[in-house]
Design an enzyme around this catalytic site. Structure first.
Site, mmCIF file in Angstrom:
data_model
loop_
_atom_site.group_PDB
_atom_site.id
_atom_site.type_symbol
_atom_site.label_atom_id
_atom_site.label_comp_id
_atom_site.label_asym_id
_atom_site.label_seq_id
_atom_site.Cartn_x
_atom_site.Cartn_y
_atom_site.Cartn_z
ATOM 1 C CG HIS A 148 -1.827 1.157 1.287
ATOM 2 N ND1 HIS A 148 -2.821 1.371 0.364
ATOM 3 C CD2 HIS A 148 -1.873 2.215 2.135
ATOM 4 C CE1 HIS A 148 -3.448 2.495 0.655
ATOM 5 N NE2 HIS A 148 -2.889 3.031 1.722
ATOM 6 C CG ASP A 150 -0.769 5.968 2.210
ATOM 7 O OD1 ASP A 150 -1.910 5.747 1.783
ATOM 8 O OD2 ASP A 150 -0.332 5.508 3.290
ATOM 9 C CG ASP A 262 -5.556 3.286 4.210
ATOM 10 O OD1 ASP A 262 -6.124 2.949 5.275
ATOM 11 O OD2 ASP A 262 -4.581 4.057 4.187
ATOM 12 C CG ASP A 399 0.481 1.442 5.357
ATOM 13 O OD1 ASP A 399 -0.440 0.824 4.779
ATOM 14 O OD2 ASP A 399 0.275 2.332 6.193
ATOM 15 C CG HIS A 543 -6.532 6.945 1.228
ATOM 16 N ND1 HIS A 543 -6.192 6.218 0.112
ATOM 17 C CD2 HIS A 543 -5.666 6.579 2.186
ATOM 18 C CE1 HIS A 543 -5.159 5.441 0.398
ATOM 19 N NE2 HIS A 543 -4.819 5.634 1.647
HETATM 20 ZN ZN LIG Z 1 -3.345 4.786 2.751
#
Ligand SMILES: [Zn+2]
Length: 1091
Positions: A148, A150, A262, A399, A543
């Site tokens: 994941h 971000d 998420d 993550d 997000h």
């Molecule tokens: Zn995230």
């Protein structure tokens, strides 16, 4: 036309507005008697109770029918010797349509939300199995490796890329190529495309090979994994188009599965877009723990997600809801995190990460493989009992995982040993392997087909998310409101620029006649600016971006990107408008350093509000250009700042003078600027038109000026203003603002503070955990200064408090544009500690516990305020609209920015304006929210009659749609520089009439040239959205909306992928039918050649 309807009002710190509206109910007298209202409220309560009972009854009947039909289906399947043409599929589907739609609202009514301790699976229950369940249909496990990433959170997008993401992707190519059984999924195209630019052709070829072999799958394919609460559907779709277009161009594949593990709650608007973009399946994760548990018990974690407004199965998409607390390894193999953590081989002893349950993983060896395999199998089996098929999805990741080469080896080799063990032990009836989402869903569908089992159908949304206890994630609906507003400014700028740029290219080709563009026009540079703008907006839908949940430096990085994109897009808009407006096109000359047109406002920095630049007036006319970015003819007020208290505006083409008003520019609440003045004039603008006005200095006293009344605590304050007349307040009764005659509805505006808890967890960027004593009415030590403006163009009341300035304005316009109140606030809570400021409307609308809020501005969702839930659970996201209603009227609050909304008591509606919180709320961010700014918010308030009620699905009224359109897409003013002799300009009107009132031109987006990278093609994506609207209130007079013409259209998927284009034959038919086949609520995408 100019009903002067505004008078001042002040009651302590609270200020009241009474709005009257037309009231007609089959010729009866207006109901004003208080007792009648009480009776109606009582009646409504009774009806609510009855409806509740009915809902429960319906559920019972549906469950009974469901089991009956399943029995029937399986009996018929067996009876026909296993033929999978089970029963009559048509009949089943039809029944399914009518009886089995689970409404999430009803689930909320039924659940007790009591949060009992479930044991090993804390928020769930004990799962039992016998062991022979898989004898006939073996357990088929797909372990799906993922990382994941971000695009910004604790670090900026670029820093994450440097430190982690590029290593993950580089290792991916090597490690997947090592062993064809290994798999991986990837979601964020923003990262993938950045990495693609960095790698050589050899690596690119390897990536394509991995995709072809099905070892790598790009899931969702959006620019980011978008937030689903605060994002507007324009931006949600735009980042999906950007991602899909990039994927098609560089990789030639098409995503088929969605992956949203998420985002903090899930919206059906997103599923609509995914389905429209050609995706078949999707995975979601962050859903309220009580809903997850209920769905797990009912075996409805996999379902067909249907739009509320869709009575067909057209919008259905297969959705898999992950059952447990998180998407990390401890919460994905099965219900027991202390066991699952032992199968996260990145946490082997000696590493940087460990298991908080204090049982470490062990490397898989010959000695322990049996024991380890059986331990893991037990978790798989338990998890499998929560689903209707024996195909099991087990995500493997977290993550920023799979950074180091050693991590790849640890996970893949140890799991492979476990899989091999299962393979050798047929008696276990399990087949486990690495897989992608496509692998998983293909197997799941195969099994559904072969067993004749059905997935249930679910409608509604998954807000507001709670991950544990009473920790509801409703804080992020408002966190960092300054940037939530800047997001929408960029969005409106991007859309306006896309449309103008597309029209400019088409006009240029038409002008030259040879399909080429004007040499001097920097089409490629501008297309580059558009692309950066699209990607900045896309990135901000992440997000942790629009949600306001990133670290301070990351917020600044996002803000800077938004800000620069706005400036860049303005350049594109200015030079496009320049070309379009020139009467003699041969006089076009592009000069970056000296643009012919400039915006009439400046934004000084990423954290500053826009400021109007004063226009210097003389006897020579200054050219003002106003662009109407909406597809509707629009009566509007144009505001600009000038250096003279006397000004005259004429429409350049016709020479027609405009009705104008001069008002003060306030330097301080009671001190007017002696040098600058606000010039406002009324005009009517054709759709998508650029209109030229001439502004000149006028003789002294010739322009009507606003008049002012000031109040402070009952006394007139000292007011400094030259040029304007200020009077003393006239009597105590002067405290009502009136619209037309009819039923009186009281609307009071209050401001309140929420604090946070004194003990335990406190509010932060994600969570709203209000203080035990609830909201406190805003009060200030000194009474506010109230300024009342009245003039021929608009009148308003401004209340200046210490923490905010609040203005209610009424534009004196004919038609529907004059039917709403404009509310604007500028808020500054930088002096506060752990405070959240709320604006509450208190009305006498008998709305009970129901209200409506929008989902991504795409659709309205009913909300029920439930007393069994804590206060913070009753807050919902509002992207652009919310309303309250009873049998006779509806009060709609339209907003130009996203924020939290609630209706805590009947007749009340409140929005959270800003939040300042000193502490972290333990969701990984590691900081509070204390970077508050001077923040603006803007609304329209509408009051409408309702003649009938009870529509199955509630939409905004047509009037509200039109008002919202104008609010979200303000007019764009440009001024021509004043030096020298100007070339002649003529207005530009690309369409002869408005689109139908319910059809919204979502975008006209120039597509990239397929041969020449980075250049605009001749094709545009035409995106039209036909809105659903409520018919119980018809605006008076009816807005004039007729049909318009776009040429050479081919219908496509929502992300304009080549494979989704309709074939030529049906495209031709399509063209013959024009584009009339737009269904209500649906967005349609067309590939169009404007040339
Ligand atoms: Zn995230």
């Amino acid at each position: 036309m100019k009903r002067s309807r505004v008078l001042p009002l002040l009651v302590g710190g609270v200020f009241c507005v009474a709005v009257e509206t037309d009231y007609l109910l089959y010729g009866q007298e207006p109901l004003t008697n208080q007792s009648v209202f009480q009776d109606l409220s009582r009646l409504q309560l009774k009806i609510d109770r009855l409806e509740h009972l009915l809902t429960e009854n319906n559920r019972l009947v549906a469950t009974l029918r469901n089991s009956l039909l399943q029995h029937k289906a399986s009996w018929e399947t067996r009876g026909r010797g296993g033929s999978n043409s089970s029963a009559d599929p048509f009949v089943l589907d039809e029944l399914n349509l009518f009886f089995f739609v689970v409404q999430l609202l009803d689930v909320y009514d039924l659940l007790p939300f009591d949060n009992p301790d479930g044991g090993a699976w804390k928020q769930g229950f004990e799962i039992r199995y016998q062991g022979n369940e898989w004898n006939e249909q073996p357990l088929e496990v797909f372990v799906v490796p993922h990382s994941h990433n971000d695009p910004g959170w604790l670090k900026t997008f670029d820093l994450y890329y440097e430190d982690q993401t590029r290593h993950i992707l580089n290792n991916m190519v090597l490690k997947l190529s090592d062993d064809s059984r290994r798999k991986m999924i990837w979601a964020e195209v923003s990262y993938f495309s950045k990495w693609w630019n960095d790698i050589d052709e050899q690596k690119r070829a390897l990536v394509k090979r991995l995709l072809e072999a099905g070892q790598l799958e790009l899931v969702t394919g959006g620019w980011v994994m978008a937030d689903e609460a605060n994002s507007h559907y324009f931006a949600l779709l735009d980042q999906l188009i950007e991602g899909h277009q990039w994927i098609q161009r560089h990789l030639g594949v098409k995503p088929s599965s969605g992956w949203a593990i998420d985002p903090f709650g899930h919206s059906p608007s997103m599923t609509y877009l995914l389905k429209g973009a050609g995706l078949q399946n999707m995975v979601i994760q962050r859903v309220h723990y009580a809903i997850k548990k209920h769905f797990a018990r009912q075996q409805t974690l996999e379902f067909l997600w249907r739009q509320n407004w869709d009575s067909s199965s057209r919008s259905d998409i297969t959705c898999h809801m992950m059952p447990f607390y998180s998407y990390d390894v401890p919460h994905t193999c099965g219900p027991n995190p202390s066991v699952c953590c032992q199968f996260d081989f990145h946490r082997l002893p000696g590493g940087r990460v460990f298991c908080p349950w204090r049982i470490s993983p062990q490397p898989i060896t010959k000695e322990n493989v049996e024991e380890r395999a059986l331990l893991l199998l037990d978790q798989y089996r338990q998890k499998s009992r929560l689903f209707r098929t024996s195909v099991l999805l087990v995500p493997l990741g977290d993550d920023f995982r799979f950074v180091d080469s050693s991590e790849w080896d640890a996970q893949f080799s140890n799991y492979q040993k476990l899989f091999d063990y299962f393979e050798q032990h047929l008696e276990l009836h399990v087949k486990a392997r690495f897989g992608t989402l496509a692998d998983y869903f293909a197997a799941q569908q195969r099994q559904l087909r072969s067993t004749g089992a059905n997935l249930p159908t679910v409608s509604g949304d998954f807000f507001t998310y709670a991950d544990r206890d009473d920790h509801y994630w409703s804080g992020y609906y408002t966190s960092r409101p300054f940037y939530k507003r800047l997001d929408r400014t960029l969005e409106a700028t991007l859309r306006a620029t896309e449309i103008l740029f597309s029209l400019t290219l088409a006009e240029m080709r038409r002008f030259r006649g040879d399909g080429r563009l004007v040499d001097d026009f920097p089409a490629k540079e501008h297309f580059g600016r558009l692309t950066v703008g699209r990607r900045s907006l896309g990135l901000f839908q992440h997000h942790d971006a629009v949600t306001g949940t990133a670290r301070d430096p990351v917020v600044i990085d996002y803000g800077t990107r938004l800000f620069h994109s706005i400036l860049n897009l303005r350049q594109v808009m200015q030079s496009s408008a320049h070309w379009l407006l020139l009467l003699d096109k041969n006089r076009y000359h592009h000069d970056d350093s000296k643009p012919f047109l400039l915006m009439d406002d400046v934004i000084a920095a990423h954290d500053a509000l826009p400021q109007k630049m004063p226009l210097r007036l003389s006897d020579e006319p200054r050219s003002l250009i106003v662009f109407n970015p909406t597809e509707q003819r629009r009566s509007s007020v144009v505001n600009l700042v000038v250096d003279s208290p006397d000004a005259r505006v004429i429409e350049a083409e016709s020479g027609r003078p405009m009705v104008a008003q001069i008002s003060a520019v306030w330097v301080e609440p009671s001190r007017a600027s002696p040098e600058t003045f606000q010039l406002s004039f009324i005009t009517e603008l054709p759709p998508l038109a650029l209109i030229v006005y001439h502004v000149t200095r006028a003789p002294t006293g010739s322009t009507p000026r606003a008049r002012y009344v000031f109040l402070r605590g009952g006394e007139a304050p000292t007011v400094q203003t030259k040029h304007f007349s200020v009077s003393r307040p006239q009597g105590p009764e002067a405290n009502k603002l009136r619209l037309q005659s009819g039923l009186v509805r009281q609307v009071q505006v209050q401001f309140l503070w929420y604090g946070t808890r004194t003990r335990g967890d406190k509010s932060g960027a994600y969570l709203f955990l209000p203080g035990e004593d609830g909201p406190q009415l805003y009060s200030s030590s000194e009474p506010p200064l109230v300024r009342v403006t009245s003039g021929p163009v608009f009148s308003d009341i401004t209340s200046c408090f210490r923490h905010f300035k609040h203005t209610v304005r009424l534009y004196h316009l004919d038609g529907h544009a004059g039917r709403s109140l404009e509310i604007s606030n500028t808020v500054d809570i930088r002096s506060e500690v752990n405070h959240e400021l709320v604006m509450r409307l208190v009305t006498d609308v008998s709305s009970g516990n129901r209200f409506y809020s929008d989902l991504n501005s795409f659709q309205m969702q009913q909300r029920r305020t439930l007393s069994k839930l804590p206060l913070q659970a009753n807050f919902y996201p509002m992207t652009s609209a919310s309303f309250l209603q009873d049998d006779t009227s509806r009060l709609t609050l339209l907003s130009a920015q996203s924020q939290a909304v609630a209706s805590l008591r009947t007749g009340e509606l409140e929005v959270v304006l800003d939040r300042r919180l000193q502490q972290d709320d333990n969701r990984g961010l590691g900081q509070g929210v204390t970077d508050n700014k001077l923040t603006a918010s803007l609304y329209n308030l509408l009051l409408e009659d309702r003649k009938v009620g009870g529509a199955a699905v509630e939409h905004l009224s047509l009037l509200a749609h039109l008002a919202s359109l104008s609010l979200s897409h303000p007019l764009i003013n440009m001024v021509a520089h004043s030096a020298g002799l100007l070339p002649k300009l003529r207005p530009f009107q690309p369409v002869s009439s408005s689109l139908p009132c319910d059809v919204h031109l979502l975008n006209l987006r120039t597509l990239e040239d397929e041969q020449e990278a980075g250049s605009p093609s001749q094709e545009v994506a035409l995106l039209l959205h036909r809105k659903g609207f409520d018919c119980s209130s018809a605006p008076e007079p009816l807005p004039q909306c007729t049909w318009s013409v776009f040429r050479s259209l081919r219908r496509s998927g929502l992300t304009l992928l080549r494979g989704d284009d309709e074939d030529l034959e049906s495209a031709r038919q399509q063209q013959q039918r024009r584009i009339i086949s737009l269904r209500p609520m649906e967005i349609s995408a067309f590939r169009a050649e404007l040339d």
